[in-house]
Write a protein that holds these residues in place. Structure first.
Motif, short mmCIF file in Angstrom:
data_model
loop_
_atom_site.label_atom_id
_atom_site.label_comp_id
_atom_site.label_asym_id
_atom_site.label_seq_id
_atom_site.Cartn_x
_atom_site.Cartn_y
_atom_site.Cartn_z
N LYS A 285 -6.08 -5.39 -0.25
CA LYS A 285 -5.08 -4.35 -0.12
C LYS A 285 -5.70 -3.16 0.58
N ASP B 162 -3.80 -0.45 1.53
CA ASP B 162 -2.87 0.67 1.47
C ASP B 162 -3.55 1.98 1.07
N ASP C 37 -8.16 -0.10 9.29
CA ASP C 37 -7.26 -0.87 10.15
C ASP C 37 -7.67 -2.33 10.19
N LYS D 192 -6.85 -4.61 7.21
CA LYS D 192 -5.49 -5.15 7.13
C LYS D 192 -5.43 -6.56 7.70
#
Length: 346
Positions: free
Chosen positions: A60, A62, A173, A176
């Motif tokens: 994750k 986020d 980035d 992800k």
């Protein structure tokens, strides 16, 4: 004719000609065809991206911040899992770890023309052999694939490689798209320019200068973000991007650009090869290299992290002394990553 003239001036790996020839070879072959090398017979991998891969929860990103991105990994483990089982299930000549690497970065991952088979050598290559030794019991059980800077993530996502060990910076980035090991090297972005240049570093002297970066690199992302925010002088031209970072040096040598921005660890090796260029100013970022793997391959990430624990204690310093001390200095303290943190739990 140009290449022949540069070949005529070649003296081992110390000349500008070596870099231009290396780049020409890279453009002609590396970008079009996957390179395979082991110290035996090579072959295409089995099980990459297939049903044998682990199906653990993806990372994750986020809540990730780039200053802590290097800690977004799983705790070490020596246990096998479905990803490692799939690698070990390969048979015959195909029983190899398939790794994306560079073949043009001097002292990191490069072909030594002074060896009989122009073998791949360097700091990253040493780490690959250590990983192969642990997982497959043979340091030479490796199929190397030359991967351009811009293709590192697609090569992992498409299942062309098990992992990428190629001076790859860990950031949010990228998390992800792929999973990373704990960091194995610390560096930062720096400016490389001719010694005669008026450029003094990452500052206003870059006004009206053409700067080259590799496509998909953290260098380009930093320049693009800084120009948008006003931290980079607006007249700096950052439109020149290339598939491989080494191509920037050749463009600099040919006078097509005024400066290169890349990791200082790589730039130092390039400056050692070409006496007409030098690093300008101090590093203006802090970055960490990690081993990149497919999201969901949690068992492989944990295994690599376990290998890195042992490698940092026995192997890392010897490899640094062999490959990097001549360009980065005998004191490796600035290049050692901090004690790893393992923030991922699912």
């Amino acid at each position: 004719m140009f290449v022949r003239r540069m070949r005529a001036s070649l003296r081992g790996w110390g000349g500008v000609g070596a870099m231009a020839v290396g780049c020409a070879l890279a453009l002609a072959f590396v970008l079009l065809l996957p390179l395979t090398q082991s110290r035996g017979e090579g072959g295409q991998g089995e099980g990459l991206g297939g049903p044998g891969l682990a199906t653990g929860s993806p990372a994750k990103a986020d809540d990730c911040t780039d200053s802590r991105a290097q800690d977004e990994t799983w705790s070490p483990s020596g246990a096998d899992g479905s990803t490692i089982d799939a690698i070990k299930a390969r048979t015959g000549a195909k029983r190899k770890l398939i790794v994306g690497v560079d073949q043009n970065s001097y002292r990191w991952g490069y072909r030594n023309p002074n060896t009989s088979d122009a073998e791949l050598e360097g700091f990253d290559i040493d780490l690959v052999h250590r990983i192969a030794q642990d997982i497959l019991g043979d340091p030479d059980a490796v199929q190397f694939k030359a991967i351009p800077t811009s293709q590192r993530i697609p090569a992992i996502q498409d299942g062309r490689v098990d992992m990428v060990v190629r001076t790859m910076t860990i950031n949010c980035d990228r998390l992800k798209d792929v999973a990373f090991s704990a960091p194995y090297f610390k560096t930062g972005q720096q400016v490389l320019a001719p010694k005669s240049s008026s450029i003094t570093g990452y500052n206003g002297t870059l006004a009206h200068k053409k700067i080259c970066t590799a496509a998909g690199s953290t260098a380009y992302a930093k320049l693009d973000a800084d120009r948008k925010s006003g931290k980079l002088v607006a007249s700096a031209d950052i439109s020149t991007t290339v598939p491989n970072q080494l191509d920037c040096l050749v463009r600099l040598q040919l006078g097509e650009v005024d400066a290169v921005v890349t990791d200082g660890a790589l730039a130092a090796s390039q400056a050692a090869q070409d006496p007409t260029v030098e690093l300008k100013g101090a590093a203006f970022t802090t970055e960490y290299y990690g081993v990149a793997m497919k999201k969901g391959a949690t068992d492989l990430v944990r295994r690599v992290n376990q290998i890195l624990v042992e490698y940092r204690a026995d192997g890392w310093q010897a490899s640094y002394d062999k490959w990097l001390s001549a360009t980065l200095g005998a004191d490796s303290g600035a290049s050692k990553p901090p004690a790893p943190q393992y923030l991922r739990t699912s």
